[in-house]
Design a protein around this motif. Structure first.
Motif, PDB file in Angstrom:
ATOM      1  N   GLN A  88       0.844  -1.194   0.000  1.00  0.00           N
ATOM      2  CA  GLN A  88       0.000   0.000   0.000  1.00  0.00           C
ATOM      3  C   GLN A  88       0.881   1.246   0.000  1.00  0.00           C
ATOM      4  OE1 GLN A  88      -3.694   0.588   0.899  1.00  0.00           O
ATOM      5  NE2 GLN A  88      -3.775  -1.255  -0.338  1.00  0.00           N
ATOM      6  N   MET A  89       0.229   2.408  -0.124  1.00  0.00           N
ATOM      7  CA  MET A  89       0.946   3.667   0.031  1.00  0.00           C
ATOM      8  C   MET A  89       0.156   4.516   1.012  1.00  0.00           C
ATOM      9  SD  MET A  89       1.772   4.872  -3.777  1.00  0.00           S
ATOM     10  CE  MET A  89       2.446   3.769  -4.982  1.00  0.00           C
ATOM     11  N   ASN A  90       0.838   5.450   1.647  1.00  0.00           N
ATOM     12  CA  ASN A  90       0.135   6.371   2.529  1.00  0.00           C
ATOM     13  C   ASN A  90       0.588   7.784   2.218  1.00  0.00           C
ATOM     14  OD1 ASN A  90      -1.147   7.765   4.489  1.00  0.00           O
ATOM     15  ND2 ASN A  90      -0.291   6.643   6.212  1.00  0.00           N
ATOM     16  N   LEU A  91      -0.220   8.493   1.444  1.00  0.00           N
ATOM     17  CA  LEU A  91       0.143   9.863   1.081  1.00  0.00           C
ATOM     18  C   LEU A  91      -0.123  10.832   2.224  1.00  0.00           C
ATOM     19  CD1 LEU A  91      -1.113  10.177  -2.590  1.00  0.00           C
ATOM     20  CD2 LEU A  91       1.058   9.374  -1.737  1.00  0.00           C
ATOM     21  N   SER A  92      -0.840  10.364   3.255  1.00  0.00           N
ATOM     22  CA  SER A  92      -1.207  11.292   4.326  1.00  0.00           C
ATOM     23  C   SER A  92      -0.163  11.340   5.441  1.00  0.00           C
ATOM     24  CB  SER A  92      -2.578  10.903   4.897  1.00  0.00           C
ATOM     25  OG  SER A  92      -2.502   9.676   5.578  1.00  0.00           O
ATOM     26  N   VAL A  93       0.956  10.651   5.278  1.00  0.00           N
ATOM     27  CA  VAL A  93       1.956  10.596   6.341  1.00  0.00           C
ATOM     28  C   VAL A  93       2.423  11.992   6.771  1.00  0.00           C
ATOM     29  CG1 VAL A  93       4.394  10.056   6.731  1.00  0.00           C
ATOM     30  CG2 VAL A  93       2.853   8.274   5.973  1.00  0.00           C
ATOM     31  N   GLY A  94       2.770  12.839   5.796  1.00  0.00           N
ATOM     32  CA  GLY A  94       3.316  14.161   6.117  1.00  0.00           C
ATOM     33  C   GLY A  94       2.325  15.040   6.853  1.00  0.00           C
ATOM     34  N   VAL A  95       1.123  15.195   6.272  1.00  0.00           N
ATOM     35  CA  VAL A  95       0.152  16.087   6.904  1.00  0.00           C
ATOM     36  C   VAL A  95      -0.318  15.527   8.242  1.00  0.00           C
ATOM     37  CG1 VAL A  95      -0.654  17.212   4.800  1.00  0.00           C
ATOM     38  CG2 VAL A  95      -1.702  15.071   5.522  1.00  0.00           C
ATOM     39  N   LEU A  96      -0.327  14.187   8.346  1.00  0.00           N
ATOM     40  CA  LEU A  96      -0.752  13.591   9.613  1.00  0.00           C
ATOM     41  C   LEU A  96       0.241  13.938  10.721  1.00  0.00           C
ATOM     42  CD1 LEU A  96      -2.737  11.895  11.153  1.00  0.00           C
ATOM     43  CD2 LEU A  96      -1.580   9.833  10.353  1.00  0.00           C
ATOM     44  N   THR A  97       1.521  13.957  10.382  1.00  0.00           N
ATOM     45  CA  THR A  97       2.536  14.372  11.348  1.00  0.00           C
ATOM     46  C   THR A  97       2.244  15.795  11.829  1.00  0.00           C
ATOM     47  OG1 THR A  97       4.173  12.964  10.279  1.00  0.00           O
ATOM     48  CG2 THR A  97       5.005  14.737  11.679  1.00  0.00           C
ATOM     49  N   GLY A  98       1.956  16.679  10.885  1.00  0.00           N
ATOM     50  CA  GLY A  98       1.635  18.056  11.249  1.00  0.00           C
ATOM     51  C   GLY A  98       0.377  18.134  12.094  1.00  0.00           C
ATOM     52  N   PHE A  99      -0.635  17.368  11.714  1.00  0.00           N
ATOM     53  CA  PHE A  99      -1.915  17.399  12.420  1.00  0.00           C
ATOM     54  C   PHE A  99      -1.759  16.930  13.861  1.00  0.00           C
ATOM     55  CE2 PHE A  99      -6.186  15.176  13.030  1.00  0.00           C
ATOM     56  CZ  PHE A  99      -6.811  16.333  13.488  1.00  0.00           C
ATOM     57  N   THR A 100      -1.040  15.813  14.058  1.00  0.00           N
ATOM     58  CA  THR A 100      -0.870  15.316  15.430  1.00  0.00           C
ATOM     59  C   THR A 100      -0.041  16.291  16.256  1.00  0.00           C
ATOM     60  OG1 THR A 100       0.981  13.976  14.660  1.00  0.00           O
ATOM     61  CG2 THR A 100      -1.130  12.865  14.876  1.00  0.00           C
ATOM     62  N   ALA A 101       0.943  16.945  15.616  1.00  0.00           N
ATOM     63  CA  ALA A 101       1.740  17.936  16.338  1.00  0.00           C
ATOM     64  C   ALA A 101       0.835  19.082  16.813  1.00  0.00           C
ATOM     65  CB  ALA A 101       2.854  18.468  15.442  1.00  0.00           C
ATOM     66  N   MET A 102       0.000  19.570  15.878  1.00  0.00           N
ATOM     67  CA  MET A 102      -0.907  20.657  16.236  1.00  0.00           C
ATOM     68  C   MET A 102      -1.887  20.219  17.322  1.00  0.00           C
ATOM     69  SD  MET A 102      -0.096  23.372  14.760  1.00  0.00           S
ATOM     70  CE  MET A 102      -1.482  24.505  14.819  1.00  0.00           C
ATOM     71  N   ALA A 103      -2.377  18.978  17.195  1.00  0.00           N
ATOM     72  CA  ALA A 103      -3.338  18.480  18.176  1.00  0.00           C
ATOM     73  C   ALA A 103      -2.699  18.399  19.562  1.00  0.00           C
ATOM     74  CB  ALA A 103      -3.858  17.113  17.742  1.00  0.00           C
ATOM     75  N   ALA A 104      -1.469  17.902  19.619  1.00  0.00           N
ATOM     76  CA  ALA A 104      -0.789  17.787  20.909  1.00  0.00           C
ATOM     77  C   ALA A 104      -0.611  19.166  21.539  1.00  0.00           C
ATOM     78  CB  ALA A 104       0.571  17.102  20.719  1.00  0.00           C
TER      79      ALA A 104
END
Lengths: 342, 506, 358
Positions: A88-104
């Motif tokens: 599989q591929m996961n194109l959301s890896v980068g933005v997910l990193t940003g999102f979790t950082a913002m959420a934290a």
């Protein structure tokens, strides 16, 4: 490509009755393998860089920075590798990193939660998003590339939804000092990344679940006949990918002391570069944890060189692109040659 | 434990693939399952291994004390759990995993969620030891030879205590030595009390190894678990082919023997390993190229078409030496077409319309200023629809929605449209039901009558004897004999089979 | 060559019996994704107009919308060309960027006329695309990796070129005709009292490109052979199609269309700058995929791409008018993509079920 697992997995000394012949064989395989090539490139690159900068690289601050900023590339590389393992591929890896950082950061600054709670919640959030990715792929039977392209767009919006374009700072000083600190000169975040890499390696090498993921990626038909659910493998791989992106987000929060929604913009391409240079195939069934870490290190060296020589930043992208192309060409030539030998 | 597949019926739309076929497997015996292509062997195997659900009959096991258990498989996994192991032709192994892990894949020894590697290695070694095979269990399967992979698959079946082991054409891609070693393993399995089912085209091997035999013909079992010792090879051949199917009988056609051959190979050798191949096909003639699976027939055709390297000798087209670089070169320059045996993977574009499938070879000719008009395409389909008797709903139907026979007609129409005057037709009727088959045979003869030179490759002996004017027999990448076909089945079939087996025996 | 799909479940259970049904299975019209897209667009236009009457304001909304749709349509076409093969082109953004650089440089330093600069840009784009295609055919490496790496390399190259060869981050040049192309609509050109419709001048350029691509894939031998290559590579080769050449040509065309998209964006924004193409990756997939083009190759829908690009723009503009932030737009566009694809799946399953029962 297929030798990758074996070379990382082979522990010549680990087996009591290993015959000398086979350990010799494995040593040969290792010398011909991707990991060995990467180690040589990494060492040579580091030495060249250290000597041409007149030892500047080896001074405490610089050296620390080299490894501090290696943590996130390793983690996102591993996050991508986990889904590549099942094809599989996961194109959301980068933005997910940003999102979790913002959420934290939001949890600490706005919701006033203590740092440990925020950290755990952010990692779980990453895992939940990954789980959603996996379920969407399995339930809709839509190509994983398209699903994660869509979720990437959604998460990109959510990332900015947390605090617009504003910056969060002055959150838990304990977390930041932990993130920027080091033990015996080794940055804490780097230790964390290596520990996670070790855990991922053990998972894919030893854990039954990890082996099932690889079996499913390597030969779905055989996996099915062995009672392994390919659907479950896909969901687990995406969840793991999300968790790792969550950890990467936490590292960003702890390391930089201030976060905004642009985090993750420049992580998507490196997330593919590390595993692909490291010897992971897009077709699934193969992981290379060591290779991914080494490749991330090499990419980081290009970055460092740019800073040290004050070269135009643009060279970094150009060189990394060329390195990825070169890596796939070399792999192709090598497998072609081995194929002919058989 | 005795395993019985009793009076199995399996019906596909238009075909009765199995018609009360019975397979009875005793423990401690090697059982040969024989039959011509299309007799129903692979369907029976798929029923026994849980891939297909039978439409009639039942699967049973009887224990030593006579109690019978009926088995119901909802999938291949169930069959495996019931102790029926298969060595799949499509390799059922994970290439990046070690030998040990592949062997243990169905029952991975675990401890606290982790793979117990020592237990796994021990399990694998035990299985390999029972086969008396020396193999490093830590080697990656992807690096093994085909023969070694097959042994790993057998060991894998042992790891889950398979009592019945199915080997489907196990020696098709093995050398003589490797095959001998495999059969040593098979014999020792029998001695340990397993029942082994052997499906093979090579009668020599069957007679050397097997104890009992079931012969399928037209979906029926014409010999049920009979001791092989009671039969001669000729008996078995007669059982397999029976009376030649009541299909069209052709008189020997007259072909101008002295014309310039349309296609001629003179002492050709190839990179695939063919040596000294000499063949010639006259215009209007059907030359049959017969041989067992793995004899190198399709590979020869591919080399002639520029898909493999010709390393020696001369290929002549209409008397002139030709060096063919690619399929498109063969088509444009020499009007030589190849109807592939593998129609789903190589012959057709399943997700495209019939119109496109038929006209793909002639777009160059149909196009004006680089543009192709749909009208011309549809006209082409209409023409061949009638000529070939295609049953289609319209030219815009997708090729993937057609039955096997009609797909094959589309695949053929493509080359007819290209106006070929030499056609290599590879296994034209595999997976096609009997009635369509007969229509197809008439079609091929009709093409030859219209002056096309046809090189017909087939493993189906009745088909070969029905169609060919001459038959060249290939074995192990060489031509071992050639005979004029008088279309008399009894005599010619014996002759051809002996030619092959004499070659294998020597 | 495409990203791996989910076929694992079908593998065992539908093992092929060698015989299928001959029943024709035409799908009902509502199973056509284009029809669904059109309905959604109409509904959204009605909703947005009822919420904000300015949605149908010509100069405020309609003209900019048409300009944006034109760019995204061409971007989608660039991706569609390689999707026909079952390939991907992740370097569409940077192929646009490097071509835009070439065009800007020519206008600035050679003072070439507008059309000649465009032509040069198209050639540069095609050359870069052909390079990608050549690497893919020569090495057999997945198109995803090749174009990803190429994109990386071009990101660096483009900004190096701007900083060393160019003059910073943009060419401030405005060749003759560019301003008109940017600001004018056909309503500015009148013959007596009859003026043209309020359609920006760049719209016909995009539509002609779409028409040409449609003709290519529907009628032209070369385009059809590309589709056949995407449908079944081995069968294409065995049918005498020069597959490697077709792969290279499709990638070259993709590069040329990316260059055209770069040109149109430069015209719209008024400058040939380094950030041209940055926003192209997602739209390049959005249009074709929403329009029903598969990633597996063998089939393309140009009309679908037009509608897909239009739908995205309608959502973008509508939410903008409703004061959603730029970032919120992404959430909805992503959700629309997911919902559209899932519905498409459901529709297809329903239609097939109905078809087999009938």
């Amino acid at each position: 490509m297929t030798s990758t697992i074996d070379t990382t997995g082979a522990k010549p000394s680990g087996e009591p009755d290993s015959r000398r012949g086979s350990s010799l064989l494995r040593a040969q395989v290792f010398l011909r393998g991707t990991d060995f090539t990467l180690i040589v490139i990494a060492l040579v690159g580091f030495v060249v860089l250290a000597s041409t900068t007149g030892g500047n690289l080896l001074t405490g601050g610089t050296l620390k920075a080299v490894f501090q900023y290696l943590a996130v590339p390793i983690l996102v590389g591993l996050a991508q590798m986990s889904v590549l393992a099942v094809g599989q591929m996961n194109l959301s890896v980068g933005v997910l990193t940003g999102f979790t950082a913002m959420a934290a950061a939001w949890l600490m600054v706005r919701a006033g939660l203590p740092a440990p709670v925020a950290v755990i919640a952010a990692v779980l959030l990453g895992g939940a998003v990954g789980l959603a990715n996996g379920l969407l792929v399995v339930l809709t039977r839509i190509n994983g590339f398209i699903v994660t392209l869509a979720t990437m767009t959604v998460i990109d919006g959510l990332r900015y939804g947390v605090n617009g374009t504003g910056t969060f700072q002055n959150y838990s000083s304990g977390l930041v000092s932990l993130g920027q600190g080091s033990i015996l000169g080794v940055p804490n975040v780097f230790i964390l990344a290596i520990a996670v890499a070790g855990a991922v390696a053990v998972f894919f090498r030893r854990a039954v679940l990890g082996r099932q993921l690889l079996a499913s990626g390597g030969n779905p038909f055989a996996a099915r006949l062995s009672g392994i659910s390919n659907d479950r493998a896909i969901v687990v791989a995406h969840t793991l990918s999300g968790l790792l992106a969550g950890v990467a987000g936490i590292v960003v929060v702890a390391l930089s002391g201030s976060v905004n929604a642009s985090i993750g913009d420049d992580l998507l391409l490196p997330s593919f570069a590390a595993p692909i240079i490291g010897g992971v195939a897009l077709t699934g069934g193969v992981v290379a944890v060591l290779g991914t870490c080494l490749a991330a290190f090499i990419v980081r060296l290009v970055d460092v060189a740019q800073a040290q020589y004050s070269i135009d930043r643009s060279w970094v992208d150009l060189i990394v692109g060329a390195v990825v192309l070169g890596a796939v060409l070399i792999t192709q030539v090598r497998t072609g040659r081995e194929g002919r030998r058989k | 434990m005795t395993f019985i597949a009793e009076k199995i019926v399996k019906v596909f739309p238009g075909v009765r693939a199995l018609d009360h076929a019975t397979l009875r497997l005793e423990p401690g015996a090697i059982h040969a399952l024989l039959g011509e292509n299309g007799a129903g062997k692979s369907t029976l195997i798929k029923v026994v291994t849980g891939v297909y659900k039978p439409d009639g009959g039942r699967l049973l096991t009887t224990a030593g004390d006579g109690t019978m258990t009926e088995l119901n498989f909802s999938g291949p996994l169930d069959a495996q759990r019931a102790g029926i192991g298969v060595v799949h032709q499509e390799r059922n192994l994970v290439p990046a995993f070690s030998v040990a892990e592949n062997i243990a894949l169905q029952a991975v020894p675990k401890r606290h969620g982790f793979v117990d590697r020592d237990a796994m290695r021990n399990l694998a070694r035990q299985c390999l030891d029972r086969l008396d095979v020396q193999l490093d269990v830590d080697r990656t399967v992807g690096a093994l030879s085909v023969a070694q992979m097959q042994l790993v698959e057998i060991a894998k079946a042992l790891a889950v205590d398979s009592t019945v082991l199915l080997l489907d054409e196990p020696t098709a891609s093995l050398t003589g030595d490797e095959a001998e070693r495999l059969y040593t393993v098979v014999r020792s399995l029998r001695d340990q009390g397993h029942s082994v089912v052997l499906v093979s085209h090579r009668l020599e091997e069957v007679f050397a190894v097997a104890d009992t035999v079931t012969v399928l013909r037209d979906g029926r079992s014409v010999a049920e678990a009979e001791p092989l010792a009671a039969h001669t090879r000729d008996d078995v051949v007669t059982l397999m082919v029976g009376r030649a199917l009541a299909d069209l009988h052709l008189d020997a056609r007259s072909v101008a023997k002295d014309a310039v051959p349309a296609l001629e190979l003179d002492d050709v050798s190839t990179a695939d390993g063919h040596r000294d191949i000499s063949l010639r096909v006259q215009p209007g003639e059907i030359l049959g190229l017969y041989g067992l699976v793995g004899a190198g027939r399709s590979e020869l055709a591919r080399a002639v078409l520029g898909l493999g390297a010709i390393t020696g000798g001369t290929v002549r087209v209409h008397g002139k030496p030709a060096s063919i670089r690619s399929v498109s070169h063969a088509l444009q320059r020499y009007r030589l077409g190849y109807v592939t045996e593998n129609r789903k993977e190589e012959g057709l574009f399943l997700d495209q319309t019939i119109a496109r499938n038929v006209s793909v070879t002639v777009w160059r000719r149909l196009s004006r200023a680089g543009l192709v008009r749909g009208k011309d395409e549809r006209a082409l389909v209409d023409r061949y629809k009638d000529q070939l008797g295609m049953r289609i709903s319209g030219p815009m139907q997708l090729a993937g929605q057609l039955s096997g026979g009609n797909q094959q007609k589309v695949s053929l129409a493509k080359w007819l449209a290209a106006d070929c005057d030499i056609l290599v037709i590879d296994e034209p009727t595999v997976g096609i039901d009997v009635r369509t088959k007969a229509a197809f045979h008439e079609l091929i003869v009709g093409l030859a009558d219209s002056g096309i030179a046809i090189l017909l490759i087939s493993s189906d002996l009745p088909e070969m004897i029905t169609l060919a004017d001459r038959i060249a027999v290939m074995s192990d990448y060489r031509i071992v004999g050639e005979l004029d076909n008088d279309h008399r089945y009894d005599k010619t079939s014996q002759h051809v089979i002996r030619m092959i087996h004499a070659e294998i025996a020597s | 060559m495409s990203a791996p799909t989910q076929e694992s479940d079908a593998m065992v259970t539908t093992a092929d019996p060698g015989v299928g049904t001959d029943a024709p299975r035409g799908l009902p019209f509502w199973a056509n994704p284009r029809f669904g897209l059109l309905v959604v667009i109409v509904v959204l236009v009605i909703v947005f107009t009822s919420l904000r009457s300015s949605f149908l304001n010509t100069s405020l909304t309609l003209v900019p919308m048409q300009q944006d749709v034109s760019v995204f349509l061409v971007v989608g076409l660039a991706q569609l060309c390689v999707l026909s093969l079952g390939h991907m082109n992740l370097a569409v953004p940077r192929m646009a960027a490097i071509s835009a650089f070439a065009m800007g440089w020519c206008y600035q330093h050679l003072s070439v006329p507008l059309w000649l600069g465009l032509l040069i840009g198209l050639v540069v784009g095609a050359a870069v695309g052909a390079l990608a295609g050549w690497i893919i055919t020569a090495t057999g490496v997945n198109s995803f990796i090749v174009t990803l790496a190429l994109d990386f390399a071009l990101v660096g190259l483009v900004s190096l070129l701007y900083s060393h060869v160019g003059d910073g981050v943009a060419f401030p040049v405005h060749p003759a005709g560019m301003t008109a192309l940017r600001n004018d609509t056909f309503s500015d050109y009148c013959a007596g009292n009859i003026c043209g419709p309020p359609v920006p001048l760049i719209v016909p350029i995009a539509l002609v490109a779409a028409l040409l691509v449609a003709v290519l894939f529907r009628l032209a031998r070369v385009g059809r052979e590309m589709l056949m290559t995407g449908s079944n590579l081995r069968a294409a080769r065995l049918s005498g199609i020069p597959t490697s050449r077709r792969i290279i040509q499709a990638h070259a065309l993709s590069g040329a269309l990316a260059a055209l998209a770069g040109f149109l964006l430069a015209v719209n924004s008024g400058a040939f700058s380094a950030d041209i193409g940055n926003s192209f990756l997602l739209p390049s997939f959005l249009g074709p995929v929403l329009g029903g083009t598969l990633l597996s190759g063998g089939a393309v829908s140009i009309l679908g791409t037009v509608l897909g690009a239009a739908l995205t723009e309608v959502i973008r503009t509508g939410l903008n008018l409703l004061n959603f932030s730029v970032q919120d737009l992404n959430i909805y566009i992503g959700l629309v993509l997911l919902v559209a694809l899932s519905l498409d799946r459901v529709r297809h399953v329903l239609a097939e079920r109905r078809g087999t029962r009938a």
